[in-house]
Design a protein around this motif. Structure first.
Motif, PDB file in Angstrom:
ATOM      1  N   VAL A  48       1.065  -1.251   0.036  1.00  0.00           N
ATOM      2  CA  VAL A  48      -0.011  -0.160  -0.184  1.00  0.00           C
ATOM      3  C   VAL A  48       0.848   1.240  -0.043  1.00  0.00           C
ATOM      4  O   VAL A  48       0.877   2.238  -0.682  1.00  0.00           O
ATOM      5  CB  VAL A  48      -0.737   0.052   1.093  1.00  0.00           C
ATOM      6  N   ILE A  51       1.772   2.595  -3.452  1.00  0.00           N
ATOM      7  CA  ILE A  51       0.598   3.596  -4.159  1.00  0.00           C
ATOM      8  C   ILE A  51       0.979   4.927  -3.878  1.00  0.00           C
ATOM      9  O   ILE A  51       1.027   5.614  -4.901  1.00  0.00           O
ATOM     10  CB  ILE A  51      -0.625   3.094  -3.681  1.00  0.00           C
ATOM     11  N   CYS A 116      -2.896  -0.173  -6.767  1.00  0.00           N
ATOM     12  CA  CYS A 116      -4.007  -0.123  -6.014  1.00  0.00           C
ATOM     13  C   CYS A 116      -4.720  -1.398  -6.227  1.00  0.00           C
ATOM     14  O   CYS A 116      -5.006  -2.360  -5.235  1.00  0.00           O
ATOM     15  CB  CYS A 116      -4.934   0.824  -6.359  1.00  0.00           C
ATOM     16  N   ALA A 141      -6.066   1.485  -0.254  1.00  0.00           N
ATOM     17  CA  ALA A 141      -6.147   1.428  -1.599  1.00  0.00           C
ATOM     18  C   ALA A 141      -7.569   1.603  -2.499  1.00  0.00           C
ATOM     19  O   ALA A 141      -7.317   2.359  -3.725  1.00  0.00           O
ATOM     20  CB  ALA A 141      -5.828  -0.043  -1.834  1.00  0.00           C
ATOM     21  N   LYS A 142      -8.280   1.708  -1.690  1.00  0.00           N
ATOM     22  CA  LYS A 142      -9.819   2.001  -2.526  1.00  0.00           C
ATOM     23  C   LYS A 142      -9.907   3.590  -2.461  1.00  0.00           C
ATOM     24  O   LYS A 142     -10.276   4.108  -3.735  1.00  0.00           O
ATOM     25  CB  LYS A 142     -11.112   1.576  -1.847  1.00  0.00           C
ATOM     26  N   ARG A 145      -7.323   4.634  -5.116  1.00  0.00           N
ATOM     27  CA  ARG A 145      -7.890   4.414  -6.598  1.00  0.00           C
ATOM     28  C   ARG A 145      -8.978   5.213  -7.175  1.00  0.00           C
ATOM     29  O   ARG A 145      -9.076   5.752  -8.247  1.00  0.00           O
ATOM     30  CB  ARG A 145      -8.348   2.815  -6.697  1.00  0.00           C
TER      31      ARG A 145
END
Length: 508
Positions: A48, A51, A116, A141-142, A145
């Motif tokens: 993570v 990202i 992600c 991650a959501k 994204r």
């Protein structure tokens, strides 16, 4: 997080894989494969973190996205000797594969989305000591994204929605922007559930529930879902997430001296501890190039600068003491800055022409005489002043113009500017007049903060020739703007040529 993520990132580009004939499969004993990775909680945390590392890539928040969001808008322009670079701020798009204008931002956007998707696909199979921590990894991650898809929708509109880890043979289908908005909403609503209300100090910089609600409000507003936006904003203003406030010193939002303060809803964490390139190496920079890119001549490149109408806009209304709006001092460099404010903190060896201005937010003139590619100043992507002005906008749009005044006045008060009703009694309860003034209030508070392009799109100011002609009066580059075309970028042509499921926007 500024001390955590920027020093622990592992880049996951090794995980692009494709299926080959067995006799062509080659193994690199020194390379980590997908099957070998994604086994431990540490793998998930590093995954993570990778990202966040995408913020440091030149196509995104290290450099080039500001060309699209700030310089292409009526707040900025370019006189760069790099002709093609300047042309991409003048709506003269010839080479759709031009990296700094288009292709680099597309590439890095989807690279971020790939990272992600790696997390979202693999972390559910990893055992955690604490299930809450696992949910927080997935929620980050959501959120991220959704953030990258948000700017993809703002810039290109109809783009592919990719929700699983990509392989080179994939040919993702293009989706209408309405479907993109829907996916962003889904990601943010799911992220909100599992994000914490606040992170421990060691994790500062990760999105919390307030950041998710703020992004949701932005998404709803771009679609004119005013009631939904109102509910999202109320979480931050009067609901369970009402922990924010305006910092007394306006400039504290644009230096490295008071970062992650109570006005910050979400900010990108930059550092100057590594002065390498913006690539995937262990020495890769984790800094911002924005100040170098925007700095006045002799201090930086001055590839992007501010329109002088902004200076004039700040001077139209005096503060309560009869002086100039203090926000002008910290928003722009311009020839009369010293005379207007007695400001001796900036480097006066810069070179200017009459009626020129440059963006000052994020500059480091408070302690150095030049810029470079390694600015450590965090970028406040969403701050509470923006939230207050957005709430005023949705109240106005939902029929409560009278109730909207107080939120504008909170922002004006910090600048020692009188109340809106006293300064502009002609507005009254007129929805259209209030919106026109609110447009100016957003300029005075947020100029050079990468919100103007989405504002112009949301207000419909790019939808008609009459509206665009008004913009062209203050920004002559808009004389080149073609209604129905230039409100979105062309898709990089190489992407269209390589993917039969992707079509160039028909107007291009």
């Amino acid at each position: 997080m500024k001390k955590i993520i920027v020093t622990t990132v592992i880049f996951l580009s090794l995980f692009f894989t494709s299926s080959c004939e067995n006799e062509l499969d080659l193994s690199n004993p020194n390379a980590v494969t997908v099957d070998q990775y994604w086994k431990t909680e540490s793998d998930a945390q590093v995954g993570v973190n990778s990202i966040y590392a995408m913020f440091y890539k030149e196509g995104l928040w290290a450099r080039w996205i500001y060309l699209r969001l700030d310089i292409t808008s009526d707040e900025g322009f370019s006189k760069s000797p790099w002709t093609e670079l300047a042309d991409w701020t003048r709506f003269n798009y010839i080479n759709y594969n031009f990296g700094p204008g288009n292709a680099d931002t597309w590439r890095d956007t989807y690279k971020a989305i790939f990272r992600c998707n790696q997390v979202l696909a693999n972390v559910p199979n990893i055992s955690f000591q604490d299930e809450k921590s696992k949910k927080e990894v997935l929620a980050q991650a959501k959120f991220l994204r959704a953030l990258h898809y948000y700017y993809a929708a703002i810039l290109w509109e109809n783009v592919p929605i990719v929700l699983t880890p990509s392989i080179p043979t994939d040919l993702p289908e293009q989706k209408n922007v309405t479907e993109v908005w829907a996916q962003i909403e889904t990601d943010l609503n799911e992220a909100y559930i599992d994000l914490p209300t606040e992170w421990p100090s060691a994790e500062t910089g990760r999105p919390d529930k307030g950041a998710a609600k703020a992004m949701l409000a932005k998404v709803y507003m771009q679609q004119h879902k005013w009631q939904s936006a109102k509910v999202a904003l109320e979480y931050l203003i009067s609901g369970a997430g009402a922990k924010y406030s305006l910092v007394p010193n306006y400039r504290d939002n644009f230096t490295d001296l008071n970062e992650n303060n109570r006005e910050s809803v979400f900010e990108i964490q930059f550092g100057n501890q590594r002065n390498g390139p913006a690539d995937e190496s262990q020495s890769a920079a984790v800094s911002s190039q924005r100040a170098q890119f925007f700095a006045p001549r002799s201090i930086g490149w001055s590839d992007g600068q501010a329109r002088f109408w902004l200076v004039d806009a700040f001077k139209k209304e005096k503060n309560k003491d009869g002086g100039l709006d203090i926000r002008l001092r910290y928003t722009l460099f311009y020839p009369d800055l010293l005379a207007d404010f007695g400001d001796k903190t900036y480097n006066k060896t810069w070179q200017w022409e009459a009626n020129e201005a440059w963006f000052r937010k994020g500059s480091r003139d408070y302690y150095r005489d030049n810029e470079d590619y390694y600015s450590q100043v965090n970028y406040r992507l969403i701050r509470y002043a923006d939230i207050l002005l957005r709430y005023a906008e949705v109240l106005n749009e939902t029929g409560n113009t009278a109730g909207a005044y107080q939120y504008v006045d909170m922002v004006r008060a910090r600048a020692n500017i009188g109340t809106l009703a006293v300064a502009h009694p002609e507005i009254g309860n007129d929805k259209a007049k209030f919106l026109e003034q609110l447009k100016m209030e957003r300029v005075l508070e947020l100029a050079g903060e990468s919100v103007r392009w989405e504002d112009l799109k949301r207000w419909g100011d790019l939808d008609t020739q009459t509206a665009v002609a008004k913009i062209a009066l203050r920004d002559p580059d808009f004389k080149n703007f073609v209604v129905g075309k230039n409100q979105r970028l062309p898709i990089p042509q190489v992407e269209v040529d390589n993917n039969p499921n992707l079509s160039q926007h028909p107007e291009y």
